[in-house]
Design an enzyme around this catalytic site. Sequence first.
Site, PDB file in Angstrom:
ATOM      1  N   SER A  15       0.834  -1.199   0.000  1.00  0.00           N
ATOM      2  CA  SER A  15       0.000   0.000   0.000  1.00  0.00           C
ATOM      3  C   SER A  15       0.868   1.248   0.000  1.00  0.00           C
ATOM      4  CB  SER A  15      -0.932  -0.008   1.209  1.00  0.00           C
ATOM      5  OG  SER A  15      -0.274   0.555   2.306  1.00  0.00           O
ATOM      6  N   LYS A  16       0.208   2.362  -0.294  1.00  0.00           N
ATOM      7  CA  LYS A  16       0.911   3.640  -0.337  1.00  0.00           C
ATOM      8  C   LYS A  16       1.604   3.918   0.985  1.00  0.00           C
ATOM      9  CE  LYS A  16      -2.214   5.928  -3.491  1.00  0.00           C
ATOM     10  NZ  LYS A  16      -2.872   7.145  -3.863  1.00  0.00           N
ATOM     11  N   ARG A  17       0.925   3.495   2.037  1.00  0.00           N
ATOM     12  CA  ARG A  17       1.476   3.783   3.363  1.00  0.00           C
ATOM     13  C   ARG A  17       2.768   3.024   3.642  1.00  0.00           C
ATOM     14  NH1 ARG A  17      -3.628   4.552   3.218  1.00  0.00           N
ATOM     15  NH2 ARG A  17      -4.050   2.342   3.018  1.00  0.00           N
ATOM     16  N   ASP A  18       3.053   2.011   2.807  1.00  0.00           N
ATOM     17  CA  ASP A  18       4.271   1.253   3.052  1.00  0.00           C
ATOM     18  C   ASP A  18       5.518   2.080   2.783  1.00  0.00           C
ATOM     19  OD1 ASP A  18       2.937  -0.921   3.904  1.00  0.00           O
ATOM     20  OD2 ASP A  18       2.777  -1.848   1.927  1.00  0.00           O
ATOM     21  N   GLY A  19       5.313   3.191   2.036  1.00  0.00           N
ATOM     22  CA  GLY A  19       6.390   4.152   1.768  1.00  0.00           C
ATOM     23  C   GLY A  19       7.779   3.600   1.962  1.00  0.00           C
TER      24      GLY A  19
END
Length: 509
Positions: A263-267
């Site tokens: 996910s995007k939050r995994d950055g």
Amino acid sequence: MSKKVRVRFAPSPTGGLHLGGVRTVLYNYLFAQKYGGDFIVRIEDTDQSRYVAGAEEYIFDTLKWCGLEPDESVQHGGDFGPYRQSERKDSYRQYAEQLVKEGNAYYAFDTSEELEKMRAEYKSEQNPSPQYDQTLRMKMKNSLTISAEETKKLLEANAEHVIRIKVPENETVAFTDMIRGEVHFDSSLLDDKVLLKADGMPTYHLAVVVDDCLMQITHAFRGEEWLPSAPVHILLWKYLFGIENMPQWAHFPLILGPNGKLSKRDGSKYGFPVFSMNWMDPKTNELTEGFKEKGFIPEGFINLLALLGWNDGTEKEIFSLEELIEAFSMERVHSAGAKFDYEKAKWFNHEWIKKSGVGSLKSGVKKLLEQSGVTVADEALLDKVIELVKDRCTLLPDFVQQSSFFFKAPETLDTDSVKPKWNDAKQLFFVELIRNYELTQQWNTATLESNFKEIASVNSLKPGELMLPFRIMLVGGKFGPGVFDIANVLGKGETINRIKTALDIFSTH
Ligand code: GLU
């Protein structure tokens, strides 16, 4: 295919572009190119609460960097604009009204407190989050439960309301997905999604269907996360424009990280980028590193994305954009999640750096060298250096370590690797080497190497033991390309200077 192919990428400008988003762009682009069609970018910004400044520009910057230019968009123009949904706001209500008139949607006047109450009241173990659906709609305040006059009165009084789709009971909603084949949904599991919000804006569900129709989209391709929304879209197509006019669908597989969906939050959590380019969150000022800044080149990035969920049926892995256009087929996109492997991603980039011409690498490398404090005054030298070291570089910043020493003599030498084994014989060898190199007429790799070995042999020294000190003299450490290649590129004067400087250091330490 009779109609001209028209595909769209329809991002919501809510943040940086995740690699799954860029893959959606790529597959759309490849399909359009393959069939001589149009690739449209439509900005889906109807949810104003999720709008993030800078996100739209970021999307176009990414497309530019990747070389995936749309045919039509906010920035490229076109005959089907506006290409930003907020600017099409007025066109949606009529479709929502039409659905109400034809009995496929209804006005709902419930306040947020009433919705809250409904959720609390019907919450149970079997139904932990009750939805506004066919089981509950007749218990709520909407145009199905109140009289026509009352509805009219409320609307005339501008009472706050939304329009919801009236999902049919006991129907199987089916469609053919180009990747997954026949997909079926049981309508009793669907909720009555809001189509038009209280602020008059459409929700994504209504806007996507209306715009796909008005923009004459022939194929709607998107990520698997949109599959659960598909039945609502199919119903809207059926009610508004006719199933026969519906685009063909394909839902691309999820991209999986080390722990499930990436996910995007995994950055930066896993030590590899998730976004195409650096993204600075304007609210938190948090910077998330992108593939571009990490040192991926567009060719490598495109290639790794293409293979995340697709292959051509052979072992071939390296594809240029042109080759991808030729080889791509939607039917060969996998339906199972595609595992993202960062080591493999870097391998693609390495292969593309090796394949790239000096010209395409030059400006990026020069910038990185200059950022690291190295002045590149001699462009011809830069060309030679890039050619020489590119096979050793996986990411663009690797060029800095692999080539700074060509432009600037090393400030420190790894004496620890040399001193313990240093002796007079080696010292004399290099003194003789300087003399020899000073007289050498042919300054080229082969001559430098054979002269070096010749002197070693005459002095009964092993060339292997002299190469490491020589490398450290020229480079500072144990890295870089072949040492005679380095000497060749450095040139006579600089090579001899570096040997002399190092000899002073080795003999006095
Ligand atoms: N606006 C949706 C998104 O943000 C588009 C989904 C679709 O392509 O239908 O991804």
